[in-house]
Design a protein around this motif. Structure first.
Motif, PDB file in Angstrom:
ATOM      1  N   THR A  66       6.736  -7.844 -14.442  1.00 39.68           N
ATOM      2  CA  THR A  66       6.494  -7.238 -13.078  1.00 39.68           C
ATOM      3  C   THR A  66       5.170  -6.467 -13.270  1.00 39.68           C
ATOM      4  N   PHE A  67       4.557  -6.252 -12.040  1.00 38.00           N
ATOM      5  CA  PHE A  67       3.740  -5.111 -12.082  1.00 38.00           C
ATOM      6  C   PHE A  67       3.335  -5.074 -10.614  1.00 38.00           C
ATOM      7  N   ASP A  68       2.705  -3.983 -10.439  1.00 35.06           N
ATOM      8  CA  ASP A  68       2.213  -3.834  -8.769  1.00 35.06           C
ATOM      9  C   ASP A  68       0.653  -3.737  -8.782  1.00 35.06           C
ATOM     10  N   ILE A  69       0.189  -4.035  -7.631  1.00 34.67           N
ATOM     11  CA  ILE A  69      -0.991  -4.059  -7.428  1.00 34.67           C
ATOM     12  C   ILE A  69      -1.279  -3.425  -5.996  1.00 34.67           C
ATOM     13  N   SER A  70      -2.467  -2.705  -5.865  1.00 29.78           N
ATOM     14  CA  SER A  70      -2.782  -2.143  -4.478  1.00 29.78           C
ATOM     15  C   SER A  70      -4.038  -2.596  -4.247  1.00 29.78           C
TER      16      SER A  70
ATOM     17  N   ILE B  25       0.875  -1.228  -0.005  1.00 33.47           N
ATOM     18  CA  ILE B  25       0.033  -0.025   0.044  1.00 33.47           C
ATOM     19  C   ILE B  25       0.912   1.305  -0.180  1.00 33.47           C
TER      20      ILE B  25
ATOM     21  N   PRO C 289       9.035   4.467 -11.591  1.00 28.93           N
ATOM     22  CA  PRO C 289       8.593   3.195 -12.203  1.00 28.93           C
ATOM     23  C   PRO C 289       8.059   2.219 -10.876  1.00 28.93           C
ATOM     24  N   THR C 290       7.627   1.368 -11.204  1.00 30.90           N
ATOM     25  CA  THR C 290       6.771   0.467 -10.298  1.00 30.90           C
ATOM     26  C   THR C 290       8.057  -0.231  -9.222  1.00 30.90           C
TER      27      THR C 290
ATOM     28  N   ALA D 272       9.400  -3.298 -10.777  1.00 32.68           N
ATOM     29  CA  ALA D 272      10.415  -3.444 -11.594  1.00 32.68           C
ATOM     30  C   ALA D 272      11.750  -3.140 -10.832  1.00 32.68           C
TER      31      ALA D 272
END
Lengths: 349, 302
Positions: free
Chosen positions: A114-118, A84, A97-98, A101
């Motif tokens: 790669t990727f971010d989630i929240s 968060i 960047p994320t 990454a």
């Protein structure tokens, strides 16, 4: 072919600095709260030092996870960051960047997507939910789900604003910092894969807990209608748990360990009593790991698993239910049988 | 089983004097999308928000949950039957590539038989008006409804290519600064983009596109349409010149000093949706680029 997946390894990074509940309450402008430690079950929490932040906790947790894993970083197919808080270099919140990454670069996972989630405190379990989708279809074999939470900074805002024990910022005093990571891998073992069920957002409750960055002070703030969100989570989770159990021909009694989101001891106990009343039975044991670490947001489930693995509390055949509650309101269930992971940990940390 | 686009909608501030609210814009785009598709919110099994710059830097709950709350009639969910009838929402951040990552997740969920349709919403706006430095992104939002199809059309191949050596070319962060009228300090959003970033994006996109075509066995001449990201500024134009696709490359005219960020490719999609070029084309490439540098490419077939 539909593949199953399992938790291959878990890593955690806790800051070394300790902030006790008594020390925290002494900083209140108006001393309006008593027995906070007894009610919440939280007597201390770990908080970041000036050289630590969400990113360093996430990277250290990922490295810890890899140290237990049979996989090398360059073998990871995917990295999902679920924090968060995205503080890097102190209380500087990073948007691009994320994180994922940058974690990929830090651990040397050269081929990982790669990727971010929240998704608030359901972040890491949402990460597992997504990893399972990709693994099930054979798109990937391994996924590192990671999160670093430098969330204790919301205490600073709360300490200035709490005037009564009914304050909406009271729950901000329950939080602590932590990084956690888990490698989810493909398995051919059809019987022991992760069962992921009922992930639902009950958006009519989405205004019961909100967190955002401060405008004029460093860090963030969180406001929670604790009683309402707790009541909604407990009552709405019953049909979701029942469905998860029914679909897998399980009863609540078959669950050896229930690991709910760690908010406060009184909430967990009242939730357990509600389930006992509804189901007429209860799981073997309910994990409460709040005492030394508090509510560590999206990392609580994996922190609890890591802690109990190191304390050798699990048996190889134990069935574990991870139950997530998070602002949104998000409810989700993951059930799995412990496997050889129980032999990898123990008294090392 | 394929995944097809049912509808796309876009939203921009009604009055250009106001900076826009990313959540309100996203809700407007999502509602319009449901209305135009003739769909009911209860059919949306998965709702993913991929916007980055959100109103007041809201961290929790997920913006997707707030959007879901605004487009839902809040029927009580007491009967749970699989995931049908329930919506699961979360936010996804993958820079300019978030839209395609979210589409891939919905595609996987549809292929697994978990949901029948899903929605991707994306919206950006300046989090606090005038609390930022070099914020060059236009307030805009878009929503796309996707659903399963029994034929082989729709989205089929997804690839992401990373160029981590360029991870410091675009860095955006909020930092506490004692600037401002009161000098007491405030959290300032700073977008740090190097001058070389647009050119590097063009290089990475071109290289990735040919790798994609090569890996997936596609003939460049068979590609009827390319729908790209619209940021960074000048990216679409320079890539179009490099590829020489002319009218088959959807490049939106630049307006003012702001550029469309995460919603850029959805705005380009809306253009070809409205002029029916999407339906008339056989092979369509979606190409998105974001900080990292990451390039995500997918093929959409009619």
């Amino acid at each position: 072919m539909n593949w199953k997946c399992q938790i291959e390894s878990i890593g955690v990074k806790l800051p070394s600095k300790i902030l006790t509940t008594n020390e925290l309450l002494e900083k209140l402008k108006i001393p309006c709260i008593r027995k906070f430690g007894l009610l919440t079950g939280i007597f201390e929490r770990k908080v970041c030092s000036p050289d630590e932040d969400s990113f360093s906790l996430a990277v250290d947790a990922a490295k810890d996870c890899l140290s237990f894993s049979k996989y090398r970083a360059e073998e990871l197919d995917m990295i999902i960051n679920c924090s968060i808080t995205k503080y890097k270099n102190g209380l500087s919140h990073l948007y691009e960047p994320t994180f994922s990454a940058l974690i990929k670069n830090s651990v040397g996972a050269t081929k990982a997507i790669t990727f971010d989630i929240s998704n608030a405190c359901a972040g890491m379990l949402t990460g597992v939910y997504l990893a399972e989708k990709f693994i099930r279809q054979g798109i990937i074999k391994t996924c590192l789900v990671v999160s670093g939470e430098y969330i204790s900074n919301i205490c600073d805002h709360a300490l200035k604003n709490i005037r009564t024990s009914l304050s909406a910022e009271l729950s901000s005093l329950t939080v602590g910092d932590c990084g956690a990571a888990a490698i989810i891998e493909r398995t051919a073992d059809e019987k022991n894969g992760l069962i992921i069920s009922g992930f639902t957002t009950l958006s009519r409750y989405s205004n019961l807990c909100t967190g955002r960055q401060n405008r004029r002070t460093p860090g963030g703030k969180m406001k929670t209608k604790s009683k309402k969100i707790h009541e909604a989570a407990i009552s709405e989770s019953v049909p979701i748990i029942k469905q998860a159990l029914d679909l897998n021909q399980l009863s609540f009694h078959d669950i050896d360990w229930l690991i709910p989101h760690q908010t406060s001891r009184s909430s967990i106990i009242s939730g357990a009593n509600h389930y006992l009343e509804y189901f007429g039975e209860k799981p073997g044991q309910i994990a409460v790991t709040l005492k030394d670490t508090g509510n560590t947001a999206s990392t609580t489930h994996f922190l609890a698993l890591y802690k109990y693995l190191n304390e050798k509390r699990f048996n190889e055949d134990d069935k574990v239910m991870l139950l997530c509650f998070a602002s949104g309101l998000i409810i989700g269930v993951i059930i799995f049988k412990m496997n050889k992971i129980v032999h990898m940990y123990g008294n090392s940390n | 089983m394929g995944t097809v686009i049912d509808m796309v909608s876009i939203a921009q501030p009604l009055f250009s004097l106001f900076p826009g609210n990313s959540i309100r814009l996203s809700v407007r785009a999502a509602r319009q999308c449901l209305h135009d598709a003739g769909a009911d919110h209860s059919n949306i099994g998965l709702l993913i928000n991929t916007g980055i710059y959100r109103y007041r830097n809201t961290g929790e709950p997920a913006i997707a949950a707030l959007i879901q709350g605004k487009i839902t009639s809040h029927k009580p969910v007491l009967k749970v039957n699989g995931n049908s009838g329930n919506t699961f929402s979360f936010d996804l951040n993958n820079g300019g590539c978030g839209l395609l990552t979210a589409i891939e997740i919905i595609h996987r969920s549809i292929s697994n038989g978990e949901i029948s349709s899903g929605m991707v919403v994306t919206g950006d706006s300046e989090p606090f008006y005038d609390f930022s430095e070099r914020f060059s992104f236009a307030a805009a939002a878009a929503a796309i409804i996707l659903s399963g199809t029994s034929d082989s059309g729709g989205f089929s191949l997804f690839r992401t290519y990373s160029y981590p050596e360029y991870s410091d070319e675009l860095v955006s962060r909020t930092s506490f600064s004692s600037r401002g009228p009161s000098r007491k300090g405030m959290n300032i959003l700073n977008i740090g983009q190097k001058e070389s970033y647009p050119d590097l994006c063009v290089d990475c996109a071109e290289k990735s596109l040919f790798r994609f075509l090569d890996e997936t066995g596609q003939n460049p001449d068979d590609i009827d349409l390319i729908i790209p990201s619209q940021s960074p500024r000048g990216f679409a134009n320079r890539l179009n010149n490099r590829l020489g696709r002319n009218n088959n490359f959807i490049e939106l005219p630049e307006t003012g000093n702001k550029v469309l960020h995460t919603a850029g490719s959805a705005f380009a999609l809306k253009k070809v949706w409205d002029d029916h070029r999407l339906k008339k084309s056989r092979n369509i490439i979606f190409l998105t680029i974001g900080s990292g540098i990451n390039v995500s490419i997918t093929l959409y077939r009619n």
